[in-house]
Scaffold this motif. Structure first.
Motif, mmCIF file in Angstrom:
data_model
loop_
_atom_site.group_PDB
_atom_site.id
_atom_site.type_symbol
_atom_site.label_atom_id
_atom_site.label_comp_id
_atom_site.label_asym_id
_atom_site.label_seq_id
_atom_site.Cartn_x
_atom_site.Cartn_y
_atom_site.Cartn_z
ATOM 1 N N MET A 425 28.811 38.241 32.213
ATOM 2 C CA MET A 425 29.511 39.453 32.626
ATOM 3 C C MET A 425 30.967 39.125 32.914
ATOM 4 O O MET A 425 31.290 37.988 33.287
ATOM 5 C CB MET A 425 28.868 40.071 33.867
ATOM 6 C CG MET A 425 27.433 40.513 33.684
ATOM 7 S SD MET A 425 26.779 41.367 35.143
ATOM 8 C CE MET A 425 27.624 42.954 35.000
ATOM 9 N N HIS A 426 31.829 40.140 32.767
ATOM 10 C CA HIS A 426 33.257 39.956 32.998
ATOM 11 C C HIS A 426 33.915 41.323 33.052
ATOM 12 O O HIS A 426 33.270 42.347 32.773
ATOM 13 C CB HIS A 426 33.873 39.102 31.887
ATOM 14 C CG HIS A 426 33.515 39.553 30.497
ATOM 15 N ND1 HIS A 426 34.004 40.714 29.943
ATOM 16 C CD2 HIS A 426 32.704 39.002 29.564
ATOM 17 C CE1 HIS A 426 33.519 40.859 28.721
ATOM 18 N NE2 HIS A 426 32.721 39.833 28.462
ATOM 19 N N LEU A 433 41.071 43.158 37.543
ATOM 20 C CA LEU A 433 40.769 41.950 38.302
ATOM 21 C C LEU A 433 39.974 42.296 39.559
ATOM 22 O O LEU A 433 40.107 43.370 40.123
ATOM 23 C CB LEU A 433 42.052 41.244 38.714
ATOM 24 C CG LEU A 433 42.979 40.718 37.621
ATOM 25 C CD1 LEU A 433 44.068 39.853 38.241
ATOM 26 C CD2 LEU A 433 42.221 39.941 36.571
ATOM 27 N N GLY A 434 39.159 41.341 39.999
ATOM 28 C CA GLY A 434 38.456 41.486 41.263
ATOM 29 C C GLY A 434 37.030 41.984 41.158
ATOM 30 O O GLY A 434 36.384 42.225 42.178
ATOM 31 N N VAL A 435 36.508 42.125 39.945
ATOM 32 C CA VAL A 435 35.149 42.642 39.783
ATOM 33 C C VAL A 435 34.100 41.531 39.746
ATOM 34 O O VAL A 435 32.903 41.798 39.875
ATOM 35 C CB VAL A 435 35.032 43.483 38.493
ATOM 36 C CG1 VAL A 435 36.013 44.640 38.512
ATOM 37 C CG2 VAL A 435 35.250 42.615 37.248
ATOM 38 N N VAL A 454 29.929 32.493 39.418
ATOM 39 C CA VAL A 454 31.124 33.271 39.120
ATOM 40 C C VAL A 454 32.307 32.316 39.015
ATOM 41 O O VAL A 454 32.579 31.555 39.950
ATOM 42 C CB VAL A 454 31.407 34.301 40.225
ATOM 43 C CG1 VAL A 454 32.698 35.079 39.916
ATOM 44 C CG2 VAL A 454 30.232 35.252 40.396
ATOM 45 N N ILE A 455 32.986 32.307 37.876
ATOM 46 C CA ILE A 455 34.250 31.586 37.747
ATOM 47 C C ILE A 455 35.364 32.610 37.923
ATOM 48 O O ILE A 455 35.517 33.516 37.100
ATOM 49 C CB ILE A 455 34.384 30.889 36.385
ATOM 50 C CG1 ILE A 455 33.209 29.945 36.131
ATOM 51 C CG2 ILE A 455 35.701 30.119 36.313
ATOM 52 C CD1 ILE A 455 33.239 29.282 34.757
ATOM 53 N N SER A 456 36.112 32.476 39.000
ATOM 54 C CA SER A 456 37.136 33.465 39.323
ATOM 55 C C SER A 456 38.493 32.806 39.468
ATOM 56 O O SER A 456 38.621 31.753 40.094
ATOM 57 C CB SER A 456 36.778 34.179 40.637
ATOM 58 O OG SER A 456 37.808 35.054 41.039
ATOM 59 N N GLY A 457 39.507 33.436 38.900
ATOM 60 C CA GLY A 457 40.860 33.009 39.209
ATOM 61 C C GLY A 457 41.167 33.273 40.670
ATOM 62 O O GLY A 457 40.530 34.121 41.310
ATOM 63 N N PHE A 461 40.075 36.592 42.818
ATOM 64 C CA PHE A 461 39.290 36.544 44.053
ATOM 65 C C PHE A 461 40.011 37.271 45.180
ATOM 66 O O PHE A 461 39.388 37.984 45.968
ATOM 67 C CB PHE A 461 38.996 35.099 44.453
ATOM 68 C CG PHE A 461 38.083 35.015 45.655
ATOM 69 C CD1 PHE A 461 36.712 35.126 45.498
ATOM 70 C CD2 PHE A 461 38.599 34.860 46.931
ATOM 71 C CE1 PHE A 461 35.867 35.084 46.607
ATOM 72 C CE2 PHE A 461 37.767 34.813 48.038
ATOM 73 C CZ PHE A 461 36.395 34.923 47.870
ATOM 74 N N LEU A 462 41.307 37.119 45.267
ATOM 75 C CA LEU A 462 42.054 37.826 46.307
ATOM 76 C C LEU A 462 42.012 39.335 46.088
ATOM 77 O O LEU A 462 42.115 40.112 47.041
ATOM 78 C CB LEU A 462 43.499 37.343 46.335
ATOM 79 C CG LEU A 462 43.712 35.914 46.863
ATOM 80 C CD1 LEU A 462 45.159 35.492 46.680
ATOM 81 C CD2 LEU A 462 43.315 35.809 48.334
ATOM 82 N N SER A 463 41.832 39.762 44.850
ATOM 83 C CA SER A 463 41.746 41.193 44.558
ATOM 84 C C SER A 463 40.413 41.787 44.968
ATOM 85 O O SER A 463 40.345 42.953 45.358
ATOM 86 C CB SER A 463 41.966 41.446 43.058
ATOM 87 O OG SER A 463 43.256 41.076 42.663
ATOM 88 N N GLY A 464 39.340 41.023 44.853
ATOM 89 C CA GLY A 464 38.018 41.592 45.120
ATOM 90 C C GLY A 464 37.079 40.700 45.896
ATOM 91 O O GLY A 464 35.879 40.957 45.966
#
Length: 575
Positions: A425-426, A433-435, A454-457, A461-464
């Motif tokens: 999922m993405h 961003l942030g989902v 979850v691989i998050s930038g 991550f700060l967005s969500g």
């Protein structure tokens, strides 16, 4: 109806809850508010699971993730001011055609237009983002409008919808059988209607494919929502037809499938360019000729090529007026018919396999050289190493700018070597961003016995990242791997190529200890600064039984698509 029921009065919120229960909704996502209390009481009384989220946008993303995986509608319930917070989730769900039913407990109908408490025109705000937006003005019609919204969300080209229920109707009492005296008397969920192709039109399209020497298939949203991905795989394998996936959309086939080549994106998957441009017939099934497909125009689809769009609804076909040929057909029905075309294309198919293999080898050599230099990890290496720790049933979610794009390349590389995953999922079409964390929680809720990573930038991550509280609260341990490069790297790299002075501006973050944030919430956290530390840290995180963070210091490396969209100063970054 018995005498007791006929004498019972129900609040509008309870009638709303009952209507969703009858439809088979199995989860409601909310941030509880006073305007919604009668509905929450109704959900409690009909034993509907309600997930209380830390923010309305999080509630919307969780509902969206749940709908994408189950492919059935979910409910996001919010108050008036919460509706404003949920708007980004509407945007994201709309881009992916996810059938989320957003319900607003809105300002009083009695004093509408007079400046009621928290009064906003939620119907008008939602209208451009959803398929259907309506305010219920009569409590007798609550069940009817739930039925209308459900049909709008599921029929044709699916998508999110919005219902506004004023607070005075929410709290008012109505007869137990309110609105039950008119058809449809049965308001349970019905099977979704499918469009079967006109035989003459179908034969014409099949003849075009049969006569082709170099056909390709591009699969889009319609294949997923019609549950036809198994037929797509069967057709690709049996007919030796190369299959590409619309960018930003859920993967229709496993990356390890021999018929699956990669994204129909010339930058993220270079071999798609010669395949699509050399093809004499392109069949796009369930997709849209939007900006990602250059609106159906050259040079993406060359002049002289036959571009065919097969869609399951008239709504979709209206978006595809640029196609040379169109066919109104359920994707599954078309793929069934395609199987009888009486021809295969082994040489053309094998050429695309060879191109994919060469692309994999080129990238593998490149990342081996980059990694040999030492220092902070390359984001592509990060995604490859994360997948190496995952099993065939585990779920991978990625979120961010460059983080997303590098992970798209990584899953193709790993899939070529046989890596299987339970699901990917993405962010969808709008690249919101942030989902990622919300989608990871959705995957874990539906597959509690599997690892979800979850691989998050760091920017994503700060967005969500506040959504991580839902993982703790609901006891759904996921592992979040943060590609931490200290800023909005995707944007800063565009700026460095676009700005006259070659610098970036307003995109840097401080050194944020994300791992200690998780520890403070009661989870597991580790900091990783070298590649050698990653595998054991990730293994410990997944084995901890806790919601975990592996905070990885990575290089900022521009991805091919970002480089391609920022290579000229006189062009927009995305055009």
């Amino acid at each position: 109806m018995n005498e007791m029921a006929s004498n019972t009065m129900l609040r509008g919120g309870a009638i709303l809850a009952r209507a969703f229960k009858e439809k088979g909704v199995d989860h409601v996502f909310t941030l509880a508010g006073g305007f919604c209390n009668p509905a929450l009481e109704g959900f409690m009384e009909c034993q509907m699971p309600v997930i209380n989220c830390p923010h309305e946008q999080v509630a919307g993303h969780l509902a969206d993730g749940h709908a994408r995986i189950t492919r059935k509608p979910t409910v996001c319930l919010v108050g008036p001011e919460g509706f404003a917070n949920a708007v980004p989730a509407m945007l994201e769900a709309g881009g992916e055609r996810s059938p989320v039913i957003f319900v607003t407990g809105s300002s009083t109908l009695k004093r509408q237009g007079a400046g009621g408490f928290k009064e906003i025109d939620d119907v008008a705000i939602a209208a451009p983002l959803v398929k259907y937006s309506i305010q219920i003005t009569d409590g007798e019609r609550i069940s009817e409008f739930v039925n209308r919204a459900w049909m709008a969300a599921t029929e044709g080209y699916p998508g999110p919808v919005h219902i506004s229920l004023p607070v005075d109707i929410m709290f008012s009492s109505f007869a137990f059988d309110a609105g039950r005296h008119e058809r449809p008397f049965n308001r349970t969920a019905r099977p979704v209607q499918r469009a079967w192709p006109d035989p003459v039109a179908l034969d014409h399209i099949l003849e075009l494919v049969k006569s082709a020497e170099r056909p390709v298939i591009i699969g889009g949203h319609g294949v997923w929502w019609s549950r036809a991905e198994g037929k797509l795989e069967s057709a690709g394998k049996a007919l030796r037809l190369p299959i590409f996936n619309v960018p930003y959309h859920s993967k229709l086939l496993g990356e390890e499938c021999e018929a699956y080549m990669g994204l129909a994106d010339f930058h993220q998957y270079h071999p798609s360019k010669p395949a699509i441009q050399e093809a004499d017939v392109v069949v796009m099934i369930g997709g849209r000729l939007d900006n990602q497909m250059n609106f159906g125009n050259p040079p993406f689809f060359p002049e002289g090529q036959t571009l065919i769009c097969v869609n399951g609804s008239h709504e979709e076909l209206e978006h595809n007026q640029a196609a040379d040929e169109v066919l109104l057909s359920d994707p599954g029905a078309f793929l069934d018919a395609l199987m009888s075309v009486g021809r295969t294309w082994p040489d053309w198919f094998d050429l695309q396999r060879q191109r994919r293999g060469a692309w994999v080898a080129e990238w593998s050599d490149h990342i081996a050289g980059e990694t040999a230099k030492g220092g902070k990890m390359h984001p592509l290496q990060l995604s490859l190493d994360v997948q190496a720790q995952m099993g065939a049933e585990d779920w991978l979610v990625f979120d961010g700018g460059n983080t997303h794009f590098w992970s798209e390349i990584a899953v193709n590389l790993a899939g070529w070597h046989g890596q299987k995953l339970g699901g990917i999922m993405h962010p969808g079409n709008f690249s919101l961003l942030g989902v990622g964390v919300s989608f990871g929680i959705s995957a874990k809720a539906l597959h509690p016995d599997r690892n979800v990573v979850v691989i998050s930038g760091d920017g994503a991550f700060l967005s969500g990242g506040l959504s991580i509280e839902a993982a703790f609260q609901e006891g759904l341990p996921i592992t979040v791997v943060i590609d931490n490069n200290g800023g909005l790297d995707c944007i800063s790299q565009q700026q460095e190529r676009l700005f006259a002075n070659g610098k970036h501006f307003a995109t840097d973050f401080r050194d944020i200890p994300f791992h200690t944030m998780f520890e403070g919430l009661g989870g597991h956290g580790e900091l990783v600064e070298t590649r050698e530390q990653l595998a054991p840290a990730l293994a410990r995180a997944m084995a901890s039984g806790k919601t975990a963070c592996v905070n990885v210091k990575c290089k900022g490396v521009i991805s091919p698509i970002v480089a391609a969209t920022s290579d000229k100063r006189d062009k927009a970054s995305i055009e």
